[in-house]
Enzyme design. Structure first.
Site: not given
Ligand code: C5P
Length: 286
Positions: A10, A126
């Site tokens: 990401k 995350d």
């Protein structure tokens, strides 16, 4: 029998960081984009929980019970009252959400999506995003996700630095750099959300921001040369990805991304550089 799950990397296109909370975490407005660079985890039944790891950073990955993928398997097993007896083979990074999804498929435990997301959030702020993928705004400590609309494909280059950069240390440096200042409440930027919706890379380049960039550069000044090399090679924008030390470069199109990656690799300012598109789906059973 084995199950393999593929997990995307990401990039944080906006990372707004608030003041430290009483629990030591920071409230965030964290806009994530899943990018097409993948880690894989393969789980196979075994006599006891065992981990192996391959890839360039394999030596740094702990292979004991502190391994986050092992903790993911143990947490899921505990939830279902079964033994976490699997061999986890990790390719490259530690795909924590992938370990959960792979064990759930191997064990046939059919864990509801929201329970998987809650387990992910316990394992790291995350981690829920790598399960969900696509594009999302993370609030709270980054674990509370709202989907974000994206109107096109963005072309990126990621430069991998030698060695790591400790996330807690970068947040501590943020606290040190902002000590005595009023730190505003983190909020998603309308310009950034509009840029994502439009699919226009120039608009996105103009609205990228990362409050952890200054602390990451303070701890690792050599990253400035990597950022400069990418910009000189034709990237629309360059920024530290999350807490670093990976740096991200947004480009106009695939051809430019290829040229910027080659220039970064040749520049000697990073270990390697790779191109990737976004957004892509989250963790997927192969
Ligand atoms: O959630 P995760 O385990 O990834 O966080 C690692 C560290 O990063 C935390 O221990 C904390 O020091 C810092 N952190 C933070 N605020 C967040 C997320 C992480 O201060 N929202």
């Amino acid at each position: 029998m084995s199950v393999t799950v593929r997990v995307p990397a990401k990039v944080n296109v906006q990372l707004a960081v608030g003041a430290a909370r009483p629990d030591g975490f920071h409230d965030l407005a964290n806009v994530f984009l899943a990018v097409g660079l993948y880690d894989e985890v393969t789980v196979t039944p075994a006599d006891s929980l065992r981990i192996t790891c391959s890839g360039p950073d394999a030596a740094q990955v702990p292979l004991d019970a502190s391994n986050l993928a092992a903790r993911a398997a143990s947490a899921l097993a505990a939830r279902h009252g079964i033994a976490p007896d699997v061999h986890l083979h990790i390719d490259k990074d530690i795909p924590v959400a992938g370990a959960l999804l792979a064990c759930d498929a191997l064990w046939g435990t059919g864990t509801p999506r929201e329970d998987l997301l809650a387990l992910c959030a316990e394992l790291g702020s995350d981690v829920p995003f790598s399960l969900v993928g696509g594009a999302a705004l993370g609030t709270g400590r980054g674990e509370r996700l709202t989907p974000v609309e994206v109107g096109g494909t963005f072309h990126w280059v990621f430069a991998v630095a030698d060695g790591g950069l400790s996330t807690p240390a970068v947040y501590r440096e943020f606290d040190r750099l902002t000590a005595g200042a009023r730190v505003p409440e983190p909020a998603a930027s309308d310009a950034l959300l509009d840029a994502l919706r439009s699919g226009d890379p120039k608009a996105l380049a103009a609205s990228l921001s990362n409050d952890l960039q200054a602390p990451a550069l303070a701890l690792r000044p050599s990253l400035a040369a990597t950022l400069a090399a990418g910009t000189e090679a034709g990237a629309l924008a360059a920024l530290v990805s999350g807490s670093g030390p990976t740096t991200a470069f947004l480009t106009e199109d695939a051809a430019t991304a290829g040229r910027v990656a080659a220039a970064l690799t040749a520049s000697g300012t990073c270990r390697t550089a790779r191109t990737a598109v976004s957004p892509v789906p989250g963790a997927t059973v192969l």
